[in-house]
Motif scaffolding. Structure first.
Motif, PDB file in Angstrom:
ATOM      1  N   PRO A  81      -9.212  10.523 -20.325  1.00 34.77           N
ATOM      2  CA  PRO A  81      -7.770  10.255 -20.434  1.00 34.77           C
ATOM      3  C   PRO A  81      -7.232   9.369 -19.306  1.00 34.77           C
ATOM      4  N   VAL A  82      -7.920   9.409 -18.154  1.00 34.11           N
ATOM      5  CA  VAL A  82      -7.455   8.623 -17.002  1.00 34.11           C
ATOM      6  C   VAL A  82      -8.657   7.958 -16.338  1.00 34.11           C
ATOM      7  N   VAL A  83      -8.496   6.711 -15.976  1.00 29.74           N
ATOM      8  CA  VAL A  83      -9.513   6.039 -15.144  1.00 29.74           C
ATOM      9  C   VAL A  83      -8.826   5.582 -13.862  1.00 29.74           C
ATOM     10  N   LEU A  84      -9.360   6.039 -12.737  1.00 26.31           N
ATOM     11  CA  LEU A  84      -8.836   5.570 -11.450  1.00 26.31           C
ATOM     12  C   LEU A  84      -9.696   4.395 -10.994  1.00 26.31           C
ATOM     13  N   VAL A  85      -9.054   3.297 -10.734  1.00 25.97           N
ATOM     14  CA  VAL A  85      -9.760   2.127 -10.202  1.00 25.97           C
ATOM     15  C   VAL A  85      -9.477   2.124  -8.703  1.00 25.97           C
ATOM     16  N   ILE A  86     -10.539   2.343  -7.934  1.00 21.26           N
ATOM     17  CA  ILE A  86     -10.374   2.600  -6.503  1.00 21.26           C
ATOM     18  C   ILE A  86     -10.879   1.386  -5.732  1.00 21.26           C
ATOM     19  N   TYR A  87      -9.970   0.743  -5.025  1.00 17.39           N
ATOM     20  CA  TYR A  87     -10.372  -0.477  -4.329  1.00 17.39           C
ATOM     21  C   TYR A  87      -9.912  -0.450  -2.878  1.00 17.39           C
ATOM     22  N   SER A  88     -10.441  -1.411  -2.128  1.00 18.71           N
ATOM     23  CA  SER A  88     -10.102  -1.517  -0.714  1.00 18.71           C
ATOM     24  C   SER A  88      -9.367  -2.832  -0.516  1.00 18.71           C
ATOM     25  N   ASP A  89      -8.268  -2.794   0.240  1.00 14.52           N
ATOM     26  CA  ASP A  89      -7.541  -4.032   0.526  1.00 14.52           C
ATOM     27  C   ASP A  89      -7.267  -4.118   2.028  1.00 14.52           C
ATOM     28  N   MET A  90      -8.218  -4.684   2.739  1.00 17.32           N
ATOM     29  CA  MET A  90      -8.092  -4.791   4.192  1.00 17.32           C
ATOM     30  C   MET A  90      -7.058  -5.830   4.603  1.00 17.32           C
ATOM     31  N   ARG A  91      -6.867  -6.843   3.766  1.00 18.63           N
ATOM     32  CA  ARG A  91      -5.861  -7.861   4.113  1.00 18.63           C
ATOM     33  C   ARG A  91      -4.481  -7.198   4.148  1.00 18.63           C
ATOM     34  N   ASP A  92      -4.160  -6.462   3.104  1.00 24.54           N
ATOM     35  CA  ASP A  92      -2.887  -5.730   3.036  1.00 24.54           C
ATOM     36  C   ASP A  92      -2.784  -4.750   4.218  1.00 24.54           C
ATOM     37  N   THR A  93      -3.900  -4.079   4.512  1.00 21.04           N
ATOM     38  CA  THR A  93      -3.909  -3.096   5.598  1.00 21.04           C
ATOM     39  C   THR A  93      -3.576  -3.752   6.941  1.00 21.04           C
ATOM     40  N   LEU A  94      -4.272  -4.849   7.244  1.00 20.26           N
ATOM     41  CA  LEU A  94      -4.092  -5.471   8.568  1.00 20.26           C
ATOM     42  C   LEU A  94      -2.744  -6.189   8.682  1.00 20.26           C
ATOM     43  N   GLU A  95      -2.183  -6.578   7.556  1.00 21.71           N
ATOM     44  CA  GLU A  95      -0.854  -7.219   7.597  1.00 21.71           C
ATOM     45  C   GLU A  95       0.270  -6.185   7.750  1.00 21.71           C
ATOM     46  N   ASN A  96      -0.063  -4.907   7.577  1.00 27.41           N
ATOM     47  CA  ASN A  96       0.969  -3.862   7.611  1.00 27.41           C
ATOM     48  C   ASN A  96       0.566  -2.713   8.532  1.00 27.41           C
ATOM     49  N   LEU A  97       0.062  -3.063   9.711  1.00 23.89           N
ATOM     50  CA  LEU A  97      -0.459  -2.033  10.606  1.00 23.89           C
ATOM     51  C   LEU A  97       0.613  -1.015  11.008  1.00 23.89           C
ATOM     52  N   ASP A  98       1.873  -1.448  11.063  1.00 24.25           N
ATOM     53  CA  ASP A  98       2.924  -0.506  11.447  1.00 24.25           C
ATOM     54  C   ASP A  98       3.008   0.687  10.491  1.00 24.25           C
ATOM     55  N   GLN A  99       2.545   0.489   9.253  1.00 27.42           N
ATOM     56  CA  GLN A  99       2.617   1.592   8.286  1.00 27.42           C
ATOM     57  C   GLN A  99       1.580   2.680   8.574  1.00 27.42           C
ATOM     58  N   VAL A 100       0.495   2.324   9.291  1.00 20.72           N
ATOM     59  CA  VAL A 100      -0.575   3.312   9.477  1.00 20.72           C
ATOM     60  C   VAL A 100      -0.672   3.845  10.913  1.00 20.72           C
ATOM     61  N   ILE A 101      -0.077   3.144  11.850  1.00 19.36           N
ATOM     62  CA  ILE A 101      -0.105   3.667  13.224  1.00 19.36           C
ATOM     63  C   ILE A 101       0.867   4.838  13.315  1.00 19.36           C
ATOM     64  N   HIS A 102       0.444   5.867  14.002  1.00 23.77           N
ATOM     65  CA  HIS A 102       1.206   7.119  14.023  1.00 23.77           C
ATOM     66  C   HIS A 102       2.632   6.886  14.532  1.00 23.77           C
ATOM     67  N   PRO A 103       3.630   7.461  13.852  1.00 24.75           N
ATOM     68  CA  PRO A 103       5.027   7.241  14.265  1.00 24.75           C
ATOM     69  C   PRO A 103       5.320   7.777  15.670  1.00 24.75           C
ATOM     70  N   GLY A 104       4.418   8.653  16.172  1.00 30.72           N
ATOM     71  CA  GLY A 104       4.618   9.187  17.521  1.00 30.72           C
ATOM     72  C   GLY A 104       4.162   8.229  18.613  1.00 30.72           C
TER      73      GLY A 104
END
Ligand SMILES: Cc1cc2nc3c(=O)[nH]c(=O)nc-3n(C[C@H](O)[C@H](O)[C@H](O)COP(=O)(O)O)c2cc1C
Length: 206
Positions: A81-104
């Motif tokens: 019923p569901v297929v998860l397509v699981i991918y890696s996007d390092m470009r998106d990751t490195l362009e948005n580092l503020d989203q993953v660095i701990h808010p503390g």
């Protein structure tokens, strides 16, 4: 339904009863349940906490049929019923580092962390970046498969597909890596019993 109140299999039972399932019942998976499973899998660890994995949740039958064709006709892709397509996007990751660095982490420390991460990947080809991201994404995949089983559903991890065709079907950027497709649903077969190397074949103790 919330994660706190749903009764889930414990880790041992999930590990022992998970196996690759290639025949599925038609029953859909409620969206709330899908969200809970994805939310739990999101707790998977990754180096620098970069979380480079991305997921496309495919429920549309025509899209699943197209993915099946891109997977050399593997029938479970269209049947689940569901297929998860699981991918890696390092470009998106490195362009948005503020989203993953701990808010503390603030100020100079925050800027230093970002600079350190960017430096570690400096000069790497897109292929090398996504190969690294794919390694992290496999950790996520492992978490997800056990979570899916804990909720009483089954899955089969898959590498047997043409990544170029999958990207075209889902309009994914050319640079991403796709470590796995993961059809999920209720099992309609028992699957094979586990056949594994004994731990002494794969382990040394010092
Ligand atoms: C990365 C990966 C790729 C796989 N690709 C496929 C695939 O394309 N098609 C398939 O039917 N099974 C696929 N498998 C399932 C393996 O055959 C299966 O996990 C293995 O034989 C162990 O069996 P079990 O999952 O039932 O314990 C894949 C498994 C992994 C981890």
């Amino acid at each position: 339904m919330s994660t706190e109140t749903t009764s889930l299999l414990d880790v041992r039972s999930a590990v022992l009863t998970r196996r690759s399932i290639r025949k599925y019942k038609k029953d859909p998976i409620p969206e709330d349940t899908l969200r809970e499973m994805l939310d739990l899998a999101q707790k998977a660890p990754s180096a620098w906490n970069l979380q480079p994995w991305r997921v496309v949740v495919v429920r549309d039958q025509a899209t699943k049929e197209a993915l099946k064709e891109a997977s050399f006709g593997q029938a479970h892709v269209a049947e689940a019923p569901v297929v998860l397509v699981i991918y890696s996007d390092m470009r998106d990751t490195l362009e948005n580092l503020d989203q993953v660095i701990h808010p503390g982490v603030h100020g100079e420390r925050r800027e230093a962390q970002k600079a350190g991460i960017l430096k570690a990947f400096e000069g790497k080809s897109s292929e090398a970046l996504e190969a690294w991201g794919a390694g992290q994404t496999y950790i996520y995949l492992g978490f997800l498969m056990l979570i899916v089983r804990a909720y009483g559903y089954d899955s089969v991890p898959m590498l047997g597909f043409d990544p170029g065709r999958v990207k075209a079907i889902l309009d994914l950027p050319e640079h991403v890596a796709i470590p796995a497709l993961l059809p999920i649903g209720l099992r309609d077969e028992e699957g094979f019993s586990h056949h594994r190397l004994p731990i002494d074949r794969v382990t040394r103790w010092h």
